[in-house]
Enzyme design. Structure first.
Site, PDB file in Angstrom:
ATOM      1  N   HIS A 268       0.830  -1.203   0.000  1.00 31.64           N
ATOM      2  CA  HIS A 268       0.000   0.000   0.000  1.00 31.64           C
ATOM      3  C   HIS A 268       0.873   1.265   0.000  1.00 31.64           C
ATOM      4  O   HIS A 268       0.721   2.143  -0.851  1.00 31.64           O
ATOM      5  CB  HIS A 268      -0.906  -0.030   1.241  1.00 31.64           C
ATOM      6  CG  HIS A 268      -1.822   1.139   1.353  1.00 31.64           C
ATOM      7  ND1 HIS A 268      -3.131   1.092   0.955  1.00 31.64           N
ATOM      8  CD2 HIS A 268      -1.619   2.407   1.792  1.00 31.64           C
ATOM      9  CE1 HIS A 268      -3.696   2.267   1.147  1.00 31.64           C
ATOM     10  NE2 HIS A 268      -2.797   3.090   1.660  1.00 31.64           N
ATOM     11  N   GLU A 269       1.802   1.316   0.943  1.00 26.37           N
ATOM     12  CA  GLU A 269       2.636   2.519   1.052  1.00 26.37           C
ATOM     13  C   GLU A 269       3.578   2.637  -0.154  1.00 26.37           C
ATOM     14  O   GLU A 269       3.903   3.739  -0.584  1.00 26.37           O
ATOM     15  CB  GLU A 269       3.413   2.526   2.373  1.00 26.37           C
ATOM     16  CG  GLU A 269       2.533   2.410   3.635  1.00 26.37           C
ATOM     17  CD  GLU A 269       1.376   3.411   3.719  1.00 26.37           C
ATOM     18  OE1 GLU A 269       1.453   4.474   3.065  1.00 26.37           O
ATOM     19  OE2 GLU A 269       0.380   3.115   4.424  1.00 26.37           O
ATOM     20  N   HIS A 272       1.718   4.451  -2.774  1.00 27.68           N
ATOM     21  CA  HIS A 272       1.789   5.904  -2.556  1.00 27.68           C
ATOM     22  C   HIS A 272       3.158   6.419  -2.994  1.00 27.68           C
ATOM     23  O   HIS A 272       3.266   7.451  -3.657  1.00 27.68           O
ATOM     24  CB  HIS A 272       1.611   6.225  -1.065  1.00 27.68           C
ATOM     25  CG  HIS A 272       0.199   6.186  -0.579  1.00 27.68           C
ATOM     26  ND1 HIS A 272      -0.798   6.960  -1.134  1.00 27.68           N
ATOM     27  CD2 HIS A 272      -0.389   5.486   0.424  1.00 27.68           C
ATOM     28  CE1 HIS A 272      -1.940   6.739  -0.473  1.00 27.68           C
ATOM     29  NE2 HIS A 272      -1.727   5.838   0.467  1.00 27.68           N
ATOM     30  N   GLU A 298      -4.635   7.701  -3.030  1.00 28.93           N
ATOM     31  CA  GLU A 298      -5.045   6.441  -2.418  1.00 28.93           C
ATOM     32  C   GLU A 298      -5.250   5.375  -3.497  1.00 28.93           C
ATOM     33  O   GLU A 298      -4.976   4.195  -3.282  1.00 28.93           O
ATOM     34  CB  GLU A 298      -6.327   6.673  -1.614  1.00 28.93           C
ATOM     35  CG  GLU A 298      -6.742   5.528  -0.734  1.00 28.93           C
ATOM     36  CD  GLU A 298      -5.721   5.148   0.327  1.00 28.93           C
ATOM     37  OE1 GLU A 298      -4.786   5.931   0.588  1.00 28.93           O
ATOM     38  OE2 GLU A 298      -5.856   4.048   0.876  1.00 28.93           O
TER      39      GLU A 298
HETATM   40 ZN    ZN Z   1      -3.123   5.155   1.832  1.00 32.57          ZN
END
Ligand code: ZN
Length: 505
Positions: A268-269, A272, A298
């Site tokens: 997830h990160e 980003h 996101e």
């Molecule tokens: Zn996030």
């Protein structure tokens, strides 16, 4: 003409200074979440309040208004897609919004949230909502004051939403979210049968922490995260932050008996981080070098975490390596078992650990309560009860404690009201983007099986990252996918993937 050029150069210089100042605040914020000793909290709050005040002073300097007025309507901004036009448009938008906020409010927000964040963390550790309640009341009061200063169309929550997803209104979200709830509640009930064998048990075997970190870093690198221009650290709550070009920080946490928590947080990160690392560095400090919106940011995270990271193709590539690294835990497991494990649906109280089917239901609850608190229809003291009732209604469970219920997320302590909906928007955007990439690049699954993620990343770089804020989110989406915001691709994939997974084997 010369005067115009000079005015634009001064505007750019001022924008860069503002961004440098806020990047100092970002670095202090990163330190708060990673290394700051508890005794330093009060001093840090003062530092953050000072920086927020200085930033506000710069960002609302009347000189900016003069420069913008000189540039607007000039030849320099005649092409609306040119960097100059984009920067002038977005600076005007930010300037008009910020000049509506008095400096004392901005400083008070920074000071309060530094302390409220710590109060939340103590309250959660002690499962003691009463300790956080007065801080939540103040956060809500300040958010309402902020909304009144900013102005809004229909209800105060609109003003807060505008901070994170410009152009989106509460009523749009209400109808979009109703559609999700209508389909996801029955889907979760259908495929999240708790009586079925717990396919995720394999993820709770033993995964030595140092090997989790090494494996996570290797995968991050292979997806395209550049460790020369970024770091991965350990924190209580996973997060990512862009300090500046060449310095993107991501962080996660590790648990010995929970492979999925840290691994999917890393993906997830990394998502980003890939967006931040793909922004045009030559435009750093101006809107042309900034991400479009929180929802679109996101979307990058969700796309890599879920659409890619929970796909069969992804695990066909990475599972053999996982089995080598975690041999003691995975020697009797195959790639298909593992694919099923990471897609196990089980309604639970925790948002961050939630499966893809129930995840958005967690967001819908938070959105509903935030809107009610800002409208004055829900008092902070009644949040635990309202929270538990909503969980019972939508997920069929009641959290065992407030620590695992309404105290689980730090957002409210951080003053982030209006932020939660961007997670679900991210899921929706992500699926629309991935569907477009699949059509245009073609053969993505075969590429993933080979460990080739460059086709997808290249497409995202070309279509999304390199544009900075050239287009607002709805326009970018339209240009890239040909469609407006639409939850259909997400709902269709979830139905398809989870019904197939649920067939008896
Ligand atoms: Zn996030």
């Amino acid at each position: 003409m010369m005067r115009l050029q000079e005015a634009y150069e001064e505007l750019v210089r001022r924008m860069r200074e503002q961004t440098l100042l806020s990047s100092c605040a970002e670095l202090l914020g990163w330190d708060e979440l990673t290394y700051l000793p508890p005794g330093g909290v009060g001093h840090r709050a003062e530092q953050q309040a000072l920086l927020a005040g200085l930033y506000h002073e710069k960002a609302t300097d009347p000189r900016l208004g003069d420069l913008l007025a000189t540039l607007e309507g000039s030849d320099l901004v005649a092409d609306p897609d040119s960097p100059a036009a984009v920067n002038v448009r977005e600076m005007r938008y930010a300037y008009d919004r910020l000049t509506r906020l008095p400096r004392d409010l901005v400083e008070e927000e920074a000071r309060l949230t530094s302390v409220a964040q710590q109060a939340w963390s103590v309250a959660r550790a002690n499962d003691d909502f009463a300790r956080f309640r007065p801080w939540l009341e103040q956060v809500i009061a300040l958010a309402r004051r902020r909304a009144e200063c900013l102005g809004y169309e229909a209800i105060p929550y609109d003003a807060l939403l505008e901070d994170y997803e410009p152009g989106l209104r509460t009523r749009d979200l209400v109808s979009l979210f109703d559609e999700l709830r209508r389909e996801l509640v029955p889907l979760a009930a259908e495929v999240g049968d708790a009586r079925r064998r717990d396919r995720a048990a394999v993820l709770r075997r033993e995964y030595p922490l140092d090997r989790q970190r090494i494996f996570g870093e290797a995968v991050a690198s292979e997806l395209g995260f550049d460790f020369h221009r970024g770091r991965l650290d350990t924190s209580v709550h996973p997060f990512s932050t862009l300090i500046g070009p060449g310095d993107c920080r991501i962080a996660t946490r590790y648990a010995l008996h929970d492979f999925g928590d840290s691994f999917f947080s890393i993906l997830h990160e990394v998502g980003h981080g890939l967006y931040d690392q793909g922004l045009p560095a030559e435009h750093y400090g101006t809107p042309m070098g900034e991400p479009v919106s929180l929802g679109l940011h996101e979307a990058q995270a969700r796309l890599w975490e879920n659409t890619v990271g929970r796909s069969r193709a992804f695990w066909r590539h990475f599972f053999p390596r996982a089995r080598q690294v975690f041999h003691e835990s995975l020697h009797d497991v195959d790639a298909e078992d593992f694919y099923r494990a990471v897609n196990h649906v089980a309604p639970g109280p925790n948002r961050v650990r939630a499966d893809e089917v129930t995840y958005n239901l967690h967001i819908l609850v938070r959105f509903e309560l935030e809107v009610a608190m800002i409208a004055g229809d829900l008092r902070a003291a009644d949040v635990p009860t309202a929270w538990n009732e909503a969980y019972q209604r939508d997920l069929g469970i009641t959290p065992p404690s407030d620590a695992e219920g309404c105290l689980q997320d730090g957002h409210w302590g951080d003053g982030l009201i209006g932020y939660f909906p961007t997670y679900t928007l991210g899921n929706i955007f992500a699926e629309q983007l991935f569907a477009a990439a699949s059509r245009e690049v073609g053969g993505l699954e075969e590429q993933f099986v080979r460990g080739d993620f460059g086709g997808l990343l290249g497409w995202l770089r070309e279509k999304v990252h390199r544009h900075g804020q050239r287009y607002r989110a709805p326009e970018l989406l339209k240009r890239v996918t040909g469609a407006a915001l639409d939850s259909r691709p997400l709902l269709d994939r979830l139905h398809r993937q989870h019904r197939e997974l649920n067939e008896p084997t």
